[in-house]
Scaffold this active site. Sequence first.
Site, mmCIF file in Angstrom:
data_model
loop_
_atom_site.group_PDB
_atom_site.id
_atom_site.type_symbol
_atom_site.label_atom_id
_atom_site.label_comp_id
_atom_site.label_asym_id
_atom_site.label_seq_id
_atom_site.Cartn_x
_atom_site.Cartn_y
_atom_site.Cartn_z
ATOM 1 N N LYS A 1 0.859 -1.246 0.037
ATOM 2 C CA LYS A 1 -0.089 0.054 -0.006
ATOM 3 C C LYS A 1 0.899 1.224 -0.067
ATOM 4 O O LYS A 1 2.058 1.065 0.503
ATOM 5 C CB LYS A 1 -0.999 0.018 1.422
ATOM 6 N N GLY B 1 -24.999 3.099 3.968
ATOM 7 C CA GLY B 1 -24.283 3.881 3.166
ATOM 8 C C GLY B 1 -24.425 3.366 1.462
ATOM 9 O O GLY B 1 -24.356 2.263 1.366
ATOM 10 N N VAL B 2 -24.950 4.266 0.869
ATOM 11 C CA VAL B 2 -25.316 3.926 -0.407
ATOM 12 C C VAL B 2 -24.462 4.887 -1.665
ATOM 13 O O VAL B 2 -24.799 5.179 -2.332
ATOM 14 C CB VAL B 2 -26.887 4.225 -1.021
ATOM 15 N N GLY B 3 -23.213 4.936 -1.120
ATOM 16 C CA GLY B 3 -22.264 5.323 -2.049
ATOM 17 C C GLY B 3 -21.858 4.630 -3.352
ATOM 18 O O GLY B 3 -22.647 3.869 -3.889
ATOM 19 N N VAL C 1 -20.175 1.560 -3.909
ATOM 20 C CA VAL C 1 -20.398 0.348 -3.793
ATOM 21 C C VAL C 1 -21.806 -0.177 -3.093
ATOM 22 O O VAL C 1 -22.599 -0.906 -3.547
ATOM 23 C CB VAL C 1 -19.341 -0.385 -2.707
#
Length: 370
Positions: free
Chosen positions: A80, A180-182, A184
């Site tokens: 990362k 959370g409906v961002g 993904v």
Amino acid sequence: MQTFEMITKMGHEQVVFFSDPSCNLKAIIAIHDTTLGPALGGTRMWPYASEAEALEDVLRLSRGMTYKAAISGLNLGGGKAVIIGDPRKDKSEALFRAYGRFVESLNGRYISAEDVNITVDDVEQIFLETNMVTGVPLIHGGSGNPAPYTALGVFRGMEAACFKVFGNRELKDRTVAVQGVGSVGFELSLLLRDAGAKILFTDVSEENIKRMKEACPQAQFVDVNEIHKQACDVFAPCALGAAINDQSIEELKCRIVCGAANNQLKEDKHGLELKKRNILYAPDYLINAGGLMNVSIEFEGWSDSKSRRMIDKIFETTLDIFKVSDEKNIATNEAADFLAEERIESIKKIKTSYLGNVLHRFPGRKNRMQ
Ligand code: NAD
């Protein structure tokens, strides 16, 4: 803790600090483990309060990628990178190109991708300087937006959890609470809608709530502080980490926890707490690996069908984890770690034998067999 002490404790192979004052680049790349292959993991840009905080983050995140790749059956190691800076003020072409040149200097040991605050456009600039970056736009032969593929993996994990708890993988008529409906969470909701599930959802973004209401008119909006308390079959955390913590765990009324968010358990002990409450937890780093699987095939030539075929296997792997959890009477998050570590160790062992090619010492000499 001293830097080398931290690196050794978490088992990292290499941690590299890069700086280019001309464009204000300060980056750290952490390569955790390359037993299975080159270390692939995204680059995050964040205005860290201190260098120590940035180092801690990159060490933790890169270690997580080793486990994610290993459990997903990928021939990749864990790595990362972080760029220390404010994404609103500090981004520039020079910064990303300088960063790309440093990635290139690692000779393929580390392969980058998008992460928090790094967009496809930023990746396109990194790509000008190195091939060792994925998540490249479709137009350049990359795989584009990973969200639909991540969502597909979460959906397959959810089917596996339903199979274990209810005896069949159907999501039809199951109630799923999506936190959370961002990117993904929204894609997951579309899959759930098409499968005939009953969707409860929440978000803090008016724009994303509106998009959801238009696409899934049957879905029911729930207050942001109430979503985890809903009586439902599946609670799907798709926003922030630590959705399962000392407080929320007491209020859950679901049979399954299965969502896209990274680090859903605030602490490892919460995995065992869920097990004690008879709530099945589908380990986050496996079921949200669809995005990683998707970018992993960019080097061999990406295709939608190849990607989906790979991601479909999350169903079986999730069941394997549940089996190990039952057999060893351990939490599912521990079972996932166990299987990931077991795979890495087994591959490490087959690499101990010398394979007999000494020709690199005699560049002019031909192999007798040629
Ligand atoms: P995103 O930023 O597009 O979506 C997050 C959504 O959560 C947003 O709509 C935001 O408004 C909402 N949100 C923020 N705070 C909230 C709260 N308190 N309650 C309810 N909703 C809240 O991010 P994403 O790409 O969809 O990623 C979601 C999660 O999945 C993250 O944890 C991410 O690390 C993880 N993940 C994403 C991918 C990917 O392919 N994007 C891959 C693996 C893991």
